[in-house]
Write a protein that holds these residues in place. Structure first.
Motif, mmCIF file in Angstrom:
data_model
loop_
_atom_site.group_PDB
_atom_site.id
_atom_site.type_symbol
_atom_site.label_atom_id
_atom_site.label_comp_id
_atom_site.label_asym_id
_atom_site.label_seq_id
_atom_site.Cartn_x
_atom_site.Cartn_y
_atom_site.Cartn_z
ATOM 1 N N THR A 19 -23.925 23.445 -8.887
ATOM 2 C CA THR A 19 -25.034 22.965 -9.721
ATOM 3 C C THR A 19 -26.112 22.341 -8.832
ATOM 4 O OG1 THR A 19 -24.232 20.698 -10.006
ATOM 5 C CG2 THR A 19 -23.323 22.390 -11.491
ATOM 6 N N ASN A 20 -27.124 21.757 -9.469
ATOM 7 C CA ASN A 20 -28.189 21.051 -8.746
ATOM 8 C C ASN A 20 -27.896 19.559 -8.602
ATOM 9 O OD1 ASN A 20 -30.063 23.207 -8.214
ATOM 10 N ND2 ASN A 20 -30.574 23.237 -10.397
ATOM 11 N N TYR A 21 -26.622 19.202 -8.677
ATOM 12 C CA TYR A 21 -26.222 17.797 -8.599
ATOM 13 C C TYR A 21 -26.748 17.121 -7.339
ATOM 14 C CZ TYR A 21 -23.011 13.748 -8.790
ATOM 15 O OH TYR A 21 -22.467 12.488 -8.833
ATOM 16 N N LYS A 22 -26.771 17.848 -6.237
ATOM 17 C CA LYS A 22 -27.214 17.274 -4.963
ATOM 18 C C LYS A 22 -28.680 16.855 -4.987
ATOM 19 C CE LYS A 22 -28.262 21.818 -2.922
ATOM 20 N NZ LYS A 22 -27.898 22.564 -4.167
ATOM 21 N N ASN A 23 -29.452 17.398 -5.941
ATOM 22 C CA ASN A 23 -30.879 17.083 -6.023
ATOM 23 C C ASN A 23 -31.166 15.848 -6.870
ATOM 24 O OD1 ASN A 23 -31.540 19.402 -4.510
ATOM 25 N ND2 ASN A 23 -31.527 20.681 -6.343
ATOM 26 N N LEU A 24 -30.114 15.243 -7.445
ATOM 27 C CA LEU A 24 -30.286 14.021 -8.229
ATOM 28 C C LEU A 24 -30.363 12.802 -7.318
ATOM 29 C CD1 LEU A 24 -27.562 14.659 -10.975
ATOM 30 C CD2 LEU A 24 -30.031 14.977 -11.229
ATOM 31 N N ASP A 25 -31.050 11.750 -7.777
ATOM 32 C CA ASP A 25 -31.008 10.488 -7.033
ATOM 33 C C ASP A 25 -29.655 9.826 -7.281
ATOM 34 O OD1 ASP A 25 -31.208 8.453 -9.342
ATOM 35 O OD2 ASP A 25 -32.930 9.740 -9.718
ATOM 36 N N GLU A 26 -29.323 8.834 -6.481
ATOM 37 C CA GLU A 26 -27.984 8.235 -6.523
ATOM 38 C C GLU A 26 -27.669 7.601 -7.874
ATOM 39 O OE1 GLU A 26 -25.628 8.630 -4.277
ATOM 40 O OE2 GLU A 26 -27.074 9.898 -3.223
ATOM 41 N N LYS A 27 -28.649 6.964 -8.485
ATOM 42 C CA LYS A 27 -28.401 6.320 -9.775
ATOM 43 C C LYS A 27 -28.052 7.358 -10.838
ATOM 44 C CE LYS A 27 -30.429 3.113 -13.128
ATOM 45 N NZ LYS A 27 -31.581 2.238 -13.443
ATOM 46 N N THR A 28 -28.758 8.476 -10.838
ATOM 47 C CA THR A 28 -28.497 9.516 -11.827
ATOM 48 C C THR A 28 -27.183 10.230 -11.533
ATOM 49 O OG1 THR A 28 -30.895 9.821 -12.039
ATOM 50 C CG2 THR A 28 -29.492 11.502 -13.027
ATOM 51 N N PHE A 56 -36.409 15.782 -16.672
ATOM 52 C CA PHE A 56 -36.955 14.538 -17.219
ATOM 53 C C PHE A 56 -37.696 13.749 -16.138
ATOM 54 C CE2 PHE A 56 -33.300 14.319 -20.550
ATOM 55 C CZ PHE A 56 -33.975 15.213 -21.365
ATOM 56 N N LYS A 57 -37.081 13.641 -14.986
ATOM 57 C CA LYS A 57 -37.705 12.878 -13.897
ATOM 58 C C LYS A 57 -38.941 13.598 -13.367
ATOM 59 C CE LYS A 57 -36.782 10.643 -9.471
ATOM 60 N NZ LYS A 57 -35.783 10.344 -8.413
ATOM 61 N N MET A 58 -38.843 14.909 -13.166
ATOM 62 C CA MET A 58 -39.973 15.688 -12.658
ATOM 63 C C MET A 58 -41.162 15.619 -13.610
ATOM 64 S SD MET A 58 -40.266 19.799 -12.061
ATOM 65 C CE MET A 58 -38.567 19.876 -11.525
ATOM 66 N N TRP A 59 -40.872 15.674 -14.909
ATOM 67 C CA TRP A 59 -41.934 15.671 -15.916
ATOM 68 C C TRP A 59 -42.521 14.276 -16.152
ATOM 69 C CZ3 TRP A 59 -38.686 18.785 -20.047
ATOM 70 C CH2 TRP A 59 -38.457 20.074 -19.557
ATOM 71 N N HIS A 60 -41.974 13.272 -15.476
ATOM 72 C CA HIS A 60 -42.423 11.882 -15.611
ATOM 73 C C HIS A 60 -42.165 11.370 -17.030
ATOM 74 C CE1 HIS A 60 -44.087 8.473 -13.750
ATOM 75 N NE2 HIS A 60 -45.331 8.546 -14.213
ATOM 76 N N GLU A 61 -41.009 11.774 -17.552
ATOM 77 C CA GLU A 61 -40.579 11.325 -18.865
ATOM 78 C C GLU A 61 -39.401 10.355 -18.689
ATOM 79 O OE1 GLU A 61 -42.105 12.098 -21.592
ATOM 80 O OE2 GLU A 61 -43.350 13.817 -20.989
ATOM 81 N N ALA A 62 -38.944 9.770 -19.796
ATOM 82 C CA ALA A 62 -37.812 8.849 -19.729
ATOM 83 C C ALA A 62 -36.591 9.554 -19.150
ATOM 84 C CB ALA A 62 -37.503 8.312 -21.120
ATOM 85 N N GLU A 63 -35.941 8.918 -18.178
ATOM 86 C CA GLU A 63 -34.816 9.565 -17.490
ATOM 87 C C GLU A 63 -33.570 9.558 -18.381
ATOM 88 O OE1 GLU A 63 -34.633 9.215 -13.238
ATOM 89 O OE2 GLU A 63 -36.262 7.760 -13.306
ATOM 90 N N ILE A 64 -32.615 10.404 -18.019
ATOM 91 C CA ILE A 64 -31.494 10.678 -18.906
ATOM 92 C C ILE A 64 -30.698 9.425 -19.248
ATOM 93 C CG2 ILE A 64 -29.907 11.308 -17.016
ATOM 94 C CD1 ILE A 64 -28.757 13.449 -18.976
ATOM 95 N N TYR A 65 -30.543 8.502 -18.314
ATOM 96 C CA TYR A 65 -29.750 7.313 -18.609
ATOM 97 C C TYR A 65 -30.486 6.359 -19.557
ATOM 98 C CZ TYR A 65 -32.443 6.036 -14.420
ATOM 99 O OH TYR A 65 -33.430 5.856 -13.481
#
Length: 434
Positions: A19-28, A56-65
């Motif tokens: 998956t693209n898990y490696k592209n997430l920041d540590e908090k996510t 969500f993060k790329m679009w500058h919207e509220a992040e998943i958490y």
């Protein structure tokens, strides 16, 4: 730890590698891991949730958490809730109100130059040509590999190493040795693997291309650019069979999605200076992007061109829009920048993903109608779009790609002859009957 949890942890650790898990920041990453353990999402659910998080993060919207609720009845409810938020964001018109250039500053591209040796001129077909779309059968010359601009939507990023700009050490010699049929008319573009003008005459590429145009009057050689680097054009005699074209967009899209490229004003001013020197120019609106108030903003650009240029000195205007293949989508999601470019309703489009035909009809018809004063003098076309759109947009259609190619070449060659009567005019084609 319970046996079922331990078993899922093993699956989780294996699955995230695909998956693209490696592209997430540590908090996510930590959040995704915790909710995965809690709800034990399937591989496909996990994969999609990770992509939703990136979007969500790329679009500058509220992040998943921030949108994931504390408790759901089950994993189906949890997954469907997040997917619904993602789908709703994609279906509404985008707004760049919260965007600024500062959102790109942490991901500015850095590149270096390299040289390679090719044993022949890289003359090929348009890399995105398709039998299922109406296509002009453009031939391409890869003078440079990879681009120094950083447009978020660009397909070049999936073809080459974006950190290396490659120049063929043998390009001039290979181009001089390229054998063409003198009885055929060729339309060749140089802006498919890199920007045609941003590098100027580095490694002698413009010297070689201008010589090639002079020696082959049956070639229509098109340069395509988002730069304002026209120094070489202003300081040298330009062969009549060269057309210099600019890819244009609204200031909103240029500022937020076409990073490092010249501003709209600089592109138009550069085109004006080249046109005033007697060189045929053209304009590509590709991609036209759907966002809040987009029709009005594009119309302002169309009006500016009509007021600035003599249509008799403009060879072409093309329209196209966002079309993605999976490698490009994955490449965009691997970046650490803000972009709305994937926040769009996606429909299947001949093996790719693009806007639904209803939106395309709206954007293209509006564009063509806005250029009504130019209809008689300029060749208009849709680039890489479904053939069914032509009738609705232009009021006519071609029966085949070859017929479109013939009409395009004939139109360009007629403009070249009108613009430079001394040009050794020739045109060879098949039947031109509708």
């Amino acid at each position: 730890m319970e046996k079922s949890i331990m078993s899922y942890v093993e699956k989780f650790n294996t699955n995230i590698e695909k998956t693209n898990y490696k592209n997430l920041d540590e908090k996510t990453k930590e959040f995704i891991k915790n909710i995965a353990l809690k709800y034990q999402f399937s591989f496909q659910e996990l994969k999609q949730l990770i992509d939703f998080s990136i979007d969500f993060k790329m679009w500058h919207e509220a992040e998943i958490y921030k949108v994931f609720e504390d408790e759901y009845a089950n994993k189906k409810q949890a997954f469907n809730h997040i997917r619904k938020i993602w789908e709703d964001l994609k279906s509404k018109a985008n707004s760049y109100e919260k965007f600024s250039k500062d959102l790109y500053k942490d991901d500015i591209r850095k590149f270096s130059f390299t040289k390679f040796e090719s044993n022949k001129a890289a003359l090929g077909s348009c890399p995105v040509a398709s039998a299922n779309t109406r296509c002009c059968n453009l031939l391409t010359l890869d003078a440079v590999q990879s681009c120094g601009f950083d447009c978020s939507y660009c397909s070049i990023q999936s073809f080459y190493n974006q950190d290396k700009i490659g120049f063929d050490k043998n390009f001039k010699e290979n181009l001089a040795n390229l054998k063409l049929d003198p009885n055929e008319t060729y339309h060749i573009g140089t802006g498919q693997s890199s920007d045609s003008l941003m590098w100027g005459n580095k490694e002698g590429i413009l010297d070689a291309l201008f010589d090639f145009a002079r020696k082959n009057p049956n070639v229509i050689l098109e340069f395509k650019t988002k730069s304002n680097n026209i120094k070489y054009f202003l300081e040298n005699d330009v062969p009549a069979n060269i057309i210099c074209t600019w890819s244009l967009n609204t200031p909103t899209i240029i500022e937020n999605e076409e990073h490092l490229a010249a501003s709209l004003e600089k592109r138009i001013n550069a085109a004006k200076k080249v046109s005033q020197k007697g060189v045929l120019v053209g304009f590509h609106f590709h991609p036209i992007v759907h966002y809040d108030n987009y029709l009005k903003e594009y119309e302002e650009v169309y009006k500016t061109l009509i007021e600035t240029f003599d249509s008799k000195k403009v060879a072409l205007v093309s329209f196209g829009t966002l079309t993605f293949i999976k490698p490009v989508v994955n490449k965009i999601r691997s970046r650490n920048f803000k972009s709305k470019i994937l926040q769009m309703p996606m429909s299947e489009a001949n093996g790719k993903q693009s806007y639904p035909l209803k939106i395309k009809k709206e954007m293209f018809k509006h564009a063509y109608d806005s250029f009504k004063p130019w209809h008689k003098d300029v060749y208009f076309y849709l680039c890489m779009e479904d053939e069914t759109l032509w009738k609705d947009v232009f009021g006519y259609e071609y029966s085949s790609n070859n017929q479109m190619e013939d009409f395009m070449k004939m139109s360009y060659m007629n403009k070249i002859k009108q613009n430079s009567p001394s040009h050794n005019f020739s045109f060879s084609s098949g039947s031109l009957n509708f």
